[in-house]
Design a protein around this motif. Structure first.
Motif, PDB file in Angstrom:
ATOM      1  N   ARG A   1      37.263  12.227  56.486  1.00 44.16           N
ATOM      2  CA  ARG A   1      36.137  12.927  57.115  1.00 44.16           C
ATOM      3  C   ARG A   1      36.497  13.459  58.498  1.00 44.16           C
ATOM      4  NH1 ARG A   1      33.389  15.311  59.138  1.00 44.16           N
ATOM      5  NH2 ARG A   1      31.170  15.422  59.613  1.00 44.16           N
ATOM      6  N   HIS A   2      37.235  12.666  59.274  1.00 43.13           N
ATOM      7  CA  HIS A   2      37.458  13.058  60.668  1.00 43.13           C
ATOM      8  C   HIS A   2      38.843  13.641  60.935  1.00 43.13           C
ATOM      9  CE1 HIS A   2      33.596  11.444  61.750  1.00 43.13           C
ATOM     10  NE2 HIS A   2      33.897  10.307  61.137  1.00 43.13           N
ATOM     11  N   VAL A   3      39.773  13.491  59.980  1.00 47.14           N
ATOM     12  CA  VAL A   3      41.111  14.043  60.214  1.00 47.14           C
ATOM     13  C   VAL A   3      41.409  15.180  59.242  1.00 47.14           C
ATOM     14  CG1 VAL A   3      43.576  13.538  60.337  1.00 47.14           C
ATOM     15  CG2 VAL A   3      41.908  11.832  61.091  1.00 47.14           C
ATOM     16  N   LEU A   4      41.367  14.880  57.943  1.00 49.45           N
ATOM     17  CA  LEU A   4      41.787  15.889  56.970  1.00 49.45           C
ATOM     18  C   LEU A   4      40.792  17.056  56.890  1.00 49.45           C
ATOM     19  CD1 LEU A   4      43.961  16.577  54.935  1.00 49.45           C
ATOM     20  CD2 LEU A   4      42.540  15.566  53.161  1.00 49.45           C
ATOM     21  N   LEU A   5      39.511  16.729  56.822  1.00 50.08           N
ATOM     22  CA  LEU A   5      38.510  17.782  56.639  1.00 50.08           C
ATOM     23  C   LEU A   5      38.543  18.812  57.777  1.00 50.08           C
ATOM     24  CD1 LEU A   5      36.736  18.250  54.242  1.00 50.08           C
ATOM     25  CD2 LEU A   5      34.848  17.119  55.414  1.00 50.08           C
ATOM     26  N   PRO A   6      38.557  18.358  59.045  1.00 50.81           N
ATOM     27  CA  PRO A   6      38.646  19.365  60.118  1.00 50.81           C
ATOM     28  C   PRO A   6      39.925  20.202  60.031  1.00 50.81           C
ATOM     29  CG  PRO A   6      38.006  17.236  61.016  1.00 50.81           C
ATOM     30  CD  PRO A   6      38.367  17.000  59.594  1.00 50.81           C
ATOM     31  N   LEU A   7      41.041  19.558  59.615  1.00 48.81           N
ATOM     32  CA  LEU A   7      42.297  20.308  59.509  1.00 48.81           C
ATOM     33  C   LEU A   7      42.262  21.321  58.365  1.00 48.81           C
ATOM     34  CD1 LEU A   7      44.993  17.550  60.098  1.00 48.81           C
ATOM     35  CD2 LEU A   7      44.516  19.523  61.547  1.00 48.81           C
ATOM     36  N   SER A   8      41.393  21.090  57.390  1.00 50.59           N
ATOM     37  CA  SER A   8      41.351  21.975  56.215  1.00 50.59           C
ATOM     38  C   SER A   8      40.367  23.112  56.384  1.00 50.59           C
ATOM     39  CB  SER A   8      40.951  21.185  54.964  1.00 50.59           C
ATOM     40  OG  SER A   8      41.550  19.939  54.946  1.00 50.59           O
ATOM     41  N   ARG A   9      39.814  23.259  57.581  1.00 48.86           N
ATOM     42  CA  ARG A   9      38.726  24.234  57.738  1.00 48.86           C
ATOM     43  C   ARG A   9      39.151  25.646  57.297  1.00 48.86           C
ATOM     44  NH1 ARG A   9      36.567  23.688  63.325  1.00 48.86           N
ATOM     45  NH2 ARG A   9      35.866  21.651  62.653  1.00 48.86           N
ATOM     46  N   THR A  10      40.310  26.093  57.753  1.00 50.50           N
ATOM     47  CA  THR A  10      40.783  27.429  57.372  1.00 50.50           C
ATOM     48  C   THR A  10      40.947  27.519  55.867  1.00 50.50           C
ATOM     49  OG1 THR A  10      42.180  27.111  59.275  1.00 50.50           O
ATOM     50  CG2 THR A  10      42.427  29.190  58.072  1.00 50.50           C
ATOM     51  N   ALA A  11      41.539  26.482  55.297  1.00 48.24           N
ATOM     52  CA  ALA A  11      41.783  26.473  53.857  1.00 48.24           C
ATOM     53  C   ALA A  11      40.470  26.608  53.109  1.00 48.24           C
ATOM     54  CB  ALA A  11      42.490  25.185  53.455  1.00 48.24           C
ATOM     55  N   ILE A  12      39.482  25.817  53.510  1.00 47.94           N
ATOM     56  CA  ILE A  12      38.198  25.834  52.811  1.00 47.94           C
ATOM     57  C   ILE A  12      37.566  27.214  52.927  1.00 47.94           C
ATOM     58  CG2 ILE A  12      35.854  24.893  52.841  1.00 47.94           C
ATOM     59  CD1 ILE A  12      37.123  22.235  53.738  1.00 47.94           C
ATOM     60  N   LEU A  13      37.622  27.775  54.113  1.00 49.28           N
ATOM     61  CA  LEU A  13      37.030  29.093  54.319  1.00 49.28           C
ATOM     62  C   LEU A  13      37.700  30.141  53.423  1.00 49.28           C
ATOM     63  CD1 LEU A  13      34.769  30.121  56.133  1.00 49.28           C
ATOM     64  CD2 LEU A  13      36.534  31.064  57.631  1.00 49.28           C
ATOM     65  N   ALA A  14      39.033  30.106  53.376  1.00 53.06           N
ATOM     66  CA  ALA A  14      39.768  31.078  52.555  1.00 53.06           C
ATOM     67  C   ALA A  14      39.395  30.923  51.087  1.00 53.06           C
ATOM     68  CB  ALA A  14      41.270  30.895  52.748  1.00 53.06           C
ATOM     69  N   VAL A  15      39.375  29.687  50.604  1.00 53.09           N
ATOM     70  CA  VAL A  15      39.063  29.453  49.189  1.00 53.09           C
ATOM     71  C   VAL A  15      37.635  29.898  48.895  1.00 53.09           C
ATOM     72  CG1 VAL A  15      38.892  27.726  47.365  1.00 53.09           C
ATOM     73  CG2 VAL A  15      40.689  27.531  49.071  1.00 53.09           C
ATOM     74  N   VAL A  16      36.709  29.545  49.789  1.00 52.06           N
ATOM     75  CA  VAL A  16      35.302  29.904  49.577  1.00 52.06           C
ATOM     76  C   VAL A  16      35.153  31.417  49.486  1.00 52.06           C
ATOM     77  CG1 VAL A  16      33.089  30.044  50.797  1.00 52.06           C
ATOM     78  CG2 VAL A  16      34.207  27.837  50.498  1.00 52.06           C
ATOM     79  N   ILE A  17      35.770  32.141  50.399  1.00 48.88           N
ATOM     80  CA  ILE A  17      35.623  33.597  50.419  1.00 48.88           C
ATOM     81  C   ILE A  17      36.173  34.207  49.133  1.00 48.88           C
ATOM     82  CG2 ILE A  17      36.538  35.685  51.503  1.00 48.88           C
ATOM     83  CD1 ILE A  17      36.144  34.366  54.176  1.00 48.88           C
ATOM     84  N   ILE A  18      37.356  33.756  48.722  1.00 46.95           N
ATOM     85  CA  ILE A  18      37.979  34.397  47.568  1.00 46.95           C
ATOM     86  C   ILE A  18      37.276  34.010  46.275  1.00 46.95           C
ATOM     87  CG2 ILE A  18      40.137  34.398  46.237  1.00 46.95           C
ATOM     88  CD1 ILE A  18      41.452  34.651  49.094  1.00 46.95           C
ATOM     89  N   VAL A  19      36.875  32.757  46.160  1.00 48.51           N
ATOM     90  CA  VAL A  19      36.147  32.351  44.955  1.00 48.51           C
ATOM     91  C   VAL A  19      34.805  33.082  44.884  1.00 48.51           C
ATOM     92  CG1 VAL A  19      34.966  30.416  43.842  1.00 48.51           C
ATOM     93  CG2 VAL A  19      37.291  30.128  44.685  1.00 48.51           C
ATOM     94  N   PHE A  20      34.130  33.223  46.030  1.00 46.91           N
ATOM     95  CA  PHE A  20      32.849  33.938  46.022  1.00 46.91           C
ATOM     96  C   PHE A  20      33.044  35.386  45.566  1.00 46.91           C
ATOM     97  CE2 PHE A  20      29.511  36.574  47.782  1.00 46.91           C
ATOM     98  CZ  PHE A  20      28.373  35.884  47.419  1.00 46.91           C
ATOM     99  N   ALA A  21      34.102  36.016  46.058  1.00 44.96           N
ATOM    100  CA  ALA A  21      34.348  37.404  45.669  1.00 44.96           C
ATOM    101  C   ALA A  21      34.579  37.514  44.157  1.00 44.96           C
ATOM    102  CB  ALA A  21      35.533  37.970  46.438  1.00 44.96           C
TER     103      ALA A  21
ATOM    104  N   ARG B   1      42.145  38.453  54.318  1.00 47.82           N
ATOM    105  CA  ARG B   1      43.235  39.244  53.725  1.00 47.82           C
ATOM    106  C   ARG B   1      44.555  38.497  53.633  1.00 47.82           C
ATOM    107  NH1 ARG B   1      41.829  41.285  58.432  1.00 47.82           N
ATOM    108  NH2 ARG B   1      43.282  41.163  60.173  1.00 47.82           N
ATOM    109  N   ARG B   2      44.761  37.545  54.536  1.00 46.52           N
ATOM    110  CA  ARG B   2      46.037  36.833  54.499  1.00 46.52           C
ATOM    111  C   ARG B   2      46.136  35.911  53.287  1.00 46.52           C
ATOM    112  NH1 ARG B   2      46.423  33.391  58.622  1.00 46.52           N
ATOM    113  NH2 ARG B   2      48.615  33.043  58.183  1.00 46.52           N
ATOM    114  N   HIS B   3      45.013  35.635  52.630  1.00 48.09           N
ATOM    115  CA  HIS B   3      45.044  34.665  51.541  1.00 48.09           C
ATOM    116  C   HIS B   3      44.778  35.271  50.178  1.00 48.09           C
ATOM    117  CE1 HIS B   3      45.191  31.829  54.766  1.00 48.09           C
ATOM    118  NE2 HIS B   3      44.060  32.294  55.258  1.00 48.09           N
TER     119      HIS B   3
END
Lengths: 300, 280
Positions: free
Chosen positions: B187-207, B265-267
């Protein structure tokens, strides 16, 4: 807990470390659920393919009907033609553009701009791509016929004369996916070490032999990847063709997915369509099993 | 020699420019058509430049035809399916990337996901059609949400797994050594570090969810549950051909995924090639 104990007796659960147990405890509920949800259709398709509504179990009768329809083989043939037009054009075109941009354009800004521009066709929903090309190919309003008319040529029935309709639908595929091939191969070219290229140039290697002996080996796995992804996509092609020609004229552009759609939802013969679905799933499973060994994706 | 080289250079630039124009023109023409008035549409020779930016076609599609409802459906289905997919993908990727999962298990999960990507939707939608009608979810958004979640999961799993593999295990282990529980480390280490990853996946899956057509086309019947692409298809085939409205529908369908993809675009290529192409 009791479950853990029981499994432990058989599979040495207790010998696994607590962390290894945690892997299964976390993975099983979620992965199990989606695995079942994704597998149910296979089972249902088989059950439906072996039955016929109120008549109950009919053995392989639906498969006989499905395979006895010459239109099925017609649709497979049309899909193969579509692939034969679209795939080589996309791969050679994409490769050509990738090499041109790689060799000639040095400015990083321009390269980045081309990169983003090439992404645009790929991210457009297929339905919208169909709309775009309706405006290009339509007989009266379509821009292509307007141009032909203005330059004093005869207008062509792009979407309603058999060979042209197939070329028109394939051209949409080419428009949308050549940039994809370009992007993949261009990325591949960036991984070629510049020292080997320079060494070859010092040795006076021709442009061709530089491509053939230095760049191609780096591109080969990516070419395979592109080929497999595009093949899988061509087999599923539906959206833009449905919007452009609806499978017509006649059955000229009735590719495999459109054919199955027609059997299932226009002739509402879901039993026969299920038999077709089972055949397609089986064929794709075999295709995937063979192909996946060659995919460069790191699968471990 | 030098001159020859320069002229091939210029020829190449011109060639690339020409290819670019051929690719850009259909899109330009779509946008132009969407802004035309009825009278401009029926001009004997269609113009390449609209007289004015006339929003009538957009108003007609969205309000007169009530396609805002379809847009709303698309957004609800897209957002729900995306959130579900990223949650499920995390639950699957976490044990296989952060815990000592066996190579075989890891390969099995990843292979299974990749194999789903190769299934033609038409083969899958036929049994789903029967199932969904049997359980009474035909023409309802939850059916689409479940199906979209499952079939975009491969993309989500492969992208997320690529990102998670790049975050060093040591960072979490340091937290564990300091006495954090596994949940706290997540919750406090991995999740914050994955923020970019989650955002990229969310955007592309939504599209991808946004663009989906075949499942929505077959599993829905009325505007109550139809998504926007189904509506666009209706503009093309059901009504008399009204070019400007059809074009406006196309533009609306394009704008959202295009904007999202430009942000991420980078992902995009990483997602489309299941992690083979990686942007630095």
């Amino acid at each position: 807990m009791t479950l853990g104990g029981r499994v432990g007796m058989r599979t040495g659960w207790s010998r696994r470390t607590r962390q290894e147990q945690l892997v299964y405890k976390l993975l099983l509920p979620v992965f199990g659920t989606v695995f079942v949800l994704a597998t149910i259709p296979f089972v249902m398709a088989v059950i439906e393919a072996l039955t016929a509504g109120p008549r109950g179990f009919v053995g392989l009768a639906n498969f006989e009907t499905a395979l006895g329809n010459p239109l099925l083989f017609e649709s497979i043939k049309q899909t193969a033609f579509y692939a034969a037009i679209a795939l080589p054009t996309e791969i050679l075109g994409g490769l050509g553009i990738a090499l041109l941009v790689h060799r000639v354009i040095r400015s990083p800004g321009l390269r980045a701009a081309i990169y983003v521009a090439a992404m645009i066709p790929i991210v457009i929903p297929q339905i919208a791509v169909g709309v775009v090309f309706r405006l290009v190919y339509q007989p009266d309003y379509g821009i292509l016929n307007v141009l032909l008319g203005r330059t004093g040529h005869d207008q062509l029935l792009w979407l309603s004369s058999p060979p042209l309709a197939m070329i028109a639908t394939a051209s949409v595929d080419i428009w949308q996916w050549t940039p994809f091939v370009y992007l993949v191969l261009f990325a591949g070219l960036q991984t070629v070490p510049s020292e080997s290229v320079e060494a070859a140039q010092v040795d006076g290697a021709s442009t061709w032999s530089q491509f053939r002996h230095i760049e191609l080996p780096y591109l080969r796995p990516l070419l395979l990847l592109v080929l497999f992804f595009r093949l899988a996509d061509v087999i599923r092609v539906f959206d833009h063709v449905y919007v452009l020609t609806g499978g017509g004229p006649g059955t000229t552009t009735q590719y495999l997915s459109l054919y199955i759609y027609r059997i299932g939802f226009q002739f509402t013969d879901l039993s026969q369509a299920s038999a077709l679905a089972v055949l397609v799933m089986a064929a794709m499973t075999i295709f995937y099993t063979i192909v996946s060994r060659f995919l460069p994706a790191d699968r471990g | 020699m030098n001159r020859g080289r320069r002229s091939t250079r210029i020829a190449t630039y011109l060639l690339l420019l020409g290819i670019g124009l051929i690719f850009a023109f259909p899109l330009y023409y779509l946008i132009v058509t969407s802004f035309k008035t009825k009278s401009e549409l029926f001009a004997a020779v269609p113009s390449l430049v609209p007289q004015a930016l006339n929003p009538a076609a957009y108003e007609s599609v969205l309000f007169t035809r009530g396609y805002t409802g379809l847009l709303f459906n698309s957004i609800v289905v897209g957002l729900s399916a995306t959130i579900l997919a990223i949650a499920v993908a995390f639950a699957i990727c976490y044990p296989i990337t952060r815990l000592p999962a066996s190579r075989r298990l890891r390969a099995f999960v990843l292979n299974w996901a990749l194999s789903l990507r190769f299934l033609p939707p038409i083969a899958v939608v036929i049994p789903y059609f029967t199932i969904i009608r049997t359980v009474g979810l035909y023409n309802q958004l939850p059916a689409l949400i479940v199906v979209y979640t499952i079939f975009n999961l491969p993309l989500a799993i492969w992208m997320l797994r690529g990102f998670l593999d790049e975050i060093p295990l040591e960072i979490e282990q340091a937290a564990l050594v300091d006495g954090a529980s596994r949940w706290q480390a997540f919750r406090h280490v991995l999740l914050p570090l994955s923020r970019t990853a989650i955002l990229a996946v969310v955007i592309i899956v939504f599209a991808f969810d946004w663009a989906e057509f075949l499942f929505a086309f077959i599993l829905t019947a009325t505007p109550q549950a139809q998504t926007f692409p189904v509506g666009v298809q209706g503009l093309v085939t059901q009504f008399e051909i009204i070019w400007n409205e059809m074009a406006a529908g196309g533009v609306i369908a394009i704008v959202i995924p295009l904007t999202l993809m430009l942000i991420a675009r980078r992902h995009v290529m990483t997602g489309l090639t299941f992690g083979v192409i990686r942007e630095k």
